[in-house]
Design a protein around this motif. Structure first.
Motif, PDB file in Angstrom:
ATOM      1  N   LEU A  35       0.838  -1.145   0.321  1.00  0.00           N
ATOM      2  CA  LEU A  35       0.080  -0.010  -0.039  1.00  0.00           C
ATOM      3  C   LEU A  35       0.884   1.187   0.031  1.00  0.00           C
ATOM      4  O   LEU A  35       0.385   2.361  -0.318  1.00  0.00           O
ATOM      5  CB  LEU A  35      -0.994  -0.033   1.158  1.00  0.00           C
ATOM      6  CG  LEU A  35      -2.094  -1.181   1.337  1.00  0.00           C
ATOM      7  CD1 LEU A  35      -2.811  -0.924   2.442  1.00  0.00           C
ATOM      8  CD2 LEU A  35      -2.878  -1.081  -0.110  1.00  0.00           C
ATOM      9  N   THR A  38       4.516   3.920  -4.439  1.00  0.00           N
ATOM     10  CA  THR A  38       4.204   5.278  -5.222  1.00  0.00           C
ATOM     11  C   THR A  38       4.391   5.226  -6.634  1.00  0.00           C
ATOM     12  O   THR A  38       3.808   6.207  -7.175  1.00  0.00           O
ATOM     13  CB  THR A  38       4.859   6.279  -4.400  1.00  0.00           C
ATOM     14  OG1 THR A  38       6.343   6.162  -4.492  1.00  0.00           O
ATOM     15  CG2 THR A  38       4.379   6.830  -3.124  1.00  0.00           C
ATOM     16  N   LEU A 125      -2.719   5.848  -0.410  1.00  0.00           N
ATOM     17  CA  LEU A 125      -3.214   4.541  -0.353  1.00  0.00           C
ATOM     18  C   LEU A 125      -3.082   3.762   1.154  1.00  0.00           C
ATOM     19  O   LEU A 125      -3.997   3.270   1.708  1.00  0.00           O
ATOM     20  CB  LEU A 125      -2.834   3.655  -1.342  1.00  0.00           C
ATOM     21  CG  LEU A 125      -3.751   2.377  -1.627  1.00  0.00           C
ATOM     22  CD1 LEU A 125      -4.993   2.511  -1.950  1.00  0.00           C
ATOM     23  CD2 LEU A 125      -3.031   1.438  -2.627  1.00  0.00           C
ATOM     24  N   ARG A 126      -1.828   4.024   1.625  1.00  0.00           N
ATOM     25  CA  ARG A 126      -1.674   3.419   2.940  1.00  0.00           C
ATOM     26  C   ARG A 126      -2.210   4.176   3.893  1.00  0.00           C
ATOM     27  O   ARG A 126      -2.897   3.741   4.887  1.00  0.00           O
ATOM     28  CB  ARG A 126      -0.150   3.296   3.137  1.00  0.00           C
ATOM     29  CG  ARG A 126       0.089   2.756   4.323  1.00  0.00           C
ATOM     30  CD  ARG A 126       1.867   2.466   4.822  1.00  0.00           C
ATOM     31  NE  ARG A 126       1.985   2.153   6.102  1.00  0.00           N
ATOM     32  CZ  ARG A 126       2.199   2.883   7.237  1.00  0.00           C
ATOM     33  NH1 ARG A 126       2.098   4.254   7.137  1.00  0.00           N
ATOM     34  NH2 ARG A 126       2.476   2.289   8.378  1.00  0.00           N
ATOM     35  N   PHE A 129      -5.724   3.459   4.390  1.00  0.00           N
ATOM     36  CA  PHE A 129      -6.350   1.873   4.604  1.00  0.00           C
ATOM     37  C   PHE A 129      -7.131   1.814   5.745  1.00  0.00           C
ATOM     38  O   PHE A 129      -6.955   2.111   6.790  1.00  0.00           O
ATOM     39  CB  PHE A 129      -5.001   1.217   4.307  1.00  0.00           C
ATOM     40  CG  PHE A 129      -5.299  -0.318   4.287  1.00  0.00           C
ATOM     41  CD1 PHE A 129      -5.961  -1.110   3.675  1.00  0.00           C
ATOM     42  CD2 PHE A 129      -4.896  -0.969   5.599  1.00  0.00           C
ATOM     43  CE1 PHE A 129      -6.326  -2.397   3.611  1.00  0.00           C
ATOM     44  CE2 PHE A 129      -4.925  -2.428   5.649  1.00  0.00           C
ATOM     45  CZ  PHE A 129      -5.763  -3.075   4.858  1.00  0.00           C
ATOM     46  N   THR A 132      -9.446  -4.840   5.417  1.00  0.00           N
ATOM     47  CA  THR A 132     -10.158  -5.605   4.284  1.00  0.00           C
ATOM     48  C   THR A 132     -11.469  -6.305   4.607  1.00  0.00           C
ATOM     49  O   THR A 132     -11.308  -7.167   5.367  1.00  0.00           O
ATOM     50  CB  THR A 132      -9.178  -6.670   3.492  1.00  0.00           C
ATOM     51  OG1 THR A 132      -7.786  -6.072   3.162  1.00  0.00           O
ATOM     52  CG2 THR A 132      -9.404  -7.344   2.229  1.00  0.00           C
ATOM     53  N   TYR A 242      -5.452  -4.222  -4.399  1.00  0.00           N
ATOM     54  CA  TYR A 242      -5.607  -2.761  -4.012  1.00  0.00           C
ATOM     55  C   TYR A 242      -4.768  -1.760  -4.830  1.00  0.00           C
ATOM     56  O   TYR A 242      -5.453  -0.695  -4.532  1.00  0.00           O
ATOM     57  CB  TYR A 242      -4.762  -3.082  -2.737  1.00  0.00           C
ATOM     58  CG  TYR A 242      -5.056  -3.960  -1.815  1.00  0.00           C
ATOM     59  CD1 TYR A 242      -6.161  -3.807  -0.759  1.00  0.00           C
ATOM     60  CD2 TYR A 242      -4.677  -5.355  -1.675  1.00  0.00           C
ATOM     61  CE1 TYR A 242      -6.461  -4.886   0.356  1.00  0.00           C
ATOM     62  CE2 TYR A 242      -5.244  -6.213  -0.901  1.00  0.00           C
ATOM     63  CZ  TYR A 242      -6.316  -6.043   0.058  1.00  0.00           C
ATOM     64  OH  TYR A 242      -6.673  -7.027   1.233  1.00  0.00           O
ATOM     65  N   THR A 243      -3.906  -2.045  -5.763  1.00  0.00           N
ATOM     66  CA  THR A 243      -3.343  -0.791  -6.259  1.00  0.00           C
ATOM     67  C   THR A 243      -2.925  -1.378  -7.809  1.00  0.00           C
ATOM     68  O   THR A 243      -2.622  -2.780  -7.944  1.00  0.00           O
ATOM     69  CB  THR A 243      -1.900  -0.700  -5.588  1.00  0.00           C
ATOM     70  OG1 THR A 243      -1.208   0.043  -6.244  1.00  0.00           O
ATOM     71  CG2 THR A 243      -0.977  -1.982  -5.341  1.00  0.00           C
ATOM     72  N   GLU A 270     -10.814  -0.371  -1.407  1.00  0.00           N
ATOM     73  CA  GLU A 270     -10.121   0.345  -2.432  1.00  0.00           C
ATOM     74  C   GLU A 270     -10.467   0.146  -3.686  1.00  0.00           C
ATOM     75  O   GLU A 270     -10.280   1.046  -4.669  1.00  0.00           O
ATOM     76  CB  GLU A 270      -8.609   0.069  -2.237  1.00  0.00           C
ATOM     77  CG  GLU A 270      -7.753   0.728  -1.174  1.00  0.00           C
ATOM     78  CD  GLU A 270      -8.171  -0.167   0.187  1.00  0.00           C
ATOM     79  OE1 GLU A 270      -7.976   0.336   1.337  1.00  0.00           O
ATOM     80  OE2 GLU A 270      -8.730  -1.187   0.254  1.00  0.00           O
ATOM     81  N   ARG A 271     -11.348  -0.990  -4.048  1.00  0.00           N
ATOM     82  CA  ARG A 271     -11.677  -1.133  -5.287  1.00  0.00           C
ATOM     83  C   ARG A 271     -13.219  -1.304  -5.119  1.00  0.00           C
ATOM     84  O   ARG A 271     -13.988  -1.849  -6.180  1.00  0.00           O
ATOM     85  CB  ARG A 271     -11.383  -2.560  -5.717  1.00  0.00           C
ATOM     86  CG  ARG A 271      -9.735  -2.794  -6.069  1.00  0.00           C
ATOM     87  CD  ARG A 271      -9.154  -1.992  -7.226  1.00  0.00           C
ATOM     88  NE  ARG A 271      -7.865  -2.378  -7.400  1.00  0.00           N
ATOM     89  CZ  ARG A 271      -7.006  -1.843  -8.238  1.00  0.00           C
ATOM     90  NH1 ARG A 271      -7.621  -0.854  -8.992  1.00  0.00           N
ATOM     91  NH2 ARG A 271      -5.932  -2.487  -8.469  1.00  0.00           N
TER      92      ARG A 271
END
Length: 274
Positions: A35, A38, A125-126, A129, A132, A242-243, A270-271
């Motif tokens: 997460l 970058t 993103l981190r 968070f 999940t 996630y990314t 995140e999705r």
């Protein structure tokens, strides 16, 4: 008496699963975990600079090279380096983590390509968070199967989360099992650790409640008679769930299961998961 034992066993099963789930989440949320990525930078023989890493980078026959500017420093394997540093030729699916201030610069090879993937603790993103979503653990999704080794490992090419990229695994065998009255099998790839296996798969929940592209399940080394346990409660997301800055492999075609396995981790928030 039977009810008490069953309740006790269920509690132990749930506690074990919670330990696994918390460890998964801790690795994911690590200051330098996935997460925190970058950028995903692809190297070639042209010197390139990146906004989230120091120096100028290129690769070639002799492997990855970075030229650090005056005042810039990386710490590689505990040793500070300045000026030019050669990482050498990296093996497929291997990598080196170079420390830069509070960040880690991952230098790796994926699908035959050298990449630089910086990881910064303050990555958005981190920072955002919150964990999940997951199905509640249920023992009915933990099934016993049988590992059937191939005569020789079979080179198996699979796609990747990144378009145009491919991964090749030497599949040592397949796992046969029964679920909801259906005979099924999964091609297995080498796992992390001696004798361990992993399976990449999709199923009837993929794209509905679980991540569409793939899920991964770690499998302990088979017993002497080939017995293995497939605990789908521990079906995990790969980083690409996630990314977009991940190069995760996709399952081989035969691992697209025609059943809905309502177990394991769900689509990340995140999705768009809930």
């Amino acid at each position: 008496m039977t009810t008490e034992v069953t309740t006790t066993e269920l509690q132990a099963f749930t506690d074990d699963w919670l330990g696994w789930y918390r460890a998964q989440e801790a690795r994911l949320a690590d200051p330098h975990g996935f997460l925190a990525i970058t950028g995903l930078h692809w190297l070639d023989d042209r010197p390139q600079r990146f906004p989230d890493a120091p120096g100028t980078w290129h690769t070639g026959r002799d492997g990855v090279v970075v030229h650090l500017d005056d005042g810039e420093e990386l710490v590689v394997d505990g040793t500070p380096v300045r000026g030019e540093h050669r990482f050498g030729v990296l093996a497929e699916r291997s990598g080196v983590d170079a420390v830069w201030k509070d960040a880690v610069i991952e230098v790796a090879k994926r699908g035959g390509h050298d990449i630089v993937r910086p990881r910064h603790p303050d990555a958005p993103l981190r920072a955002a968070f919150t964990g999940t979503p997951a199905y509640a653990p249920d023992p009915r999704w933990s099934v016993t199967g049988r590992y059937v080794p191939f005569d020789e490992p079979r080179p198996t090419t699979v796609g990747a989360a990144v378009e145009g990229l491919e991964h090749v695994y030497d599949a040592p065998g397949r796992i046969e099992f029964e679920l909801n009255g259906r005979q099924l099998s999964l091609t297995a790839f080498p796992g992390h650790g001696a004798g361990r296996l992993m399976v990449l798969f999709t199923d009837g929940t993929s794209g509905v409640t679980t991540y569409a592209a793939n899920r991964v399940l770690a499998v302990a080394p088979p017993a002497a008679d080939g017995t293995v346990v497939l605990d789908f409660n521990r079906a995990a997301n790969l980083p690409c769930a996630y990314t977009d800055l991940a190069t995760c492999p996709l399952p081989p075609a035969e691992n697209r299961l025609p059943v809905a396995i309502e177990a394991g981790l769900k689509i990340p928030r995140e999705r768009g998961g809930s």
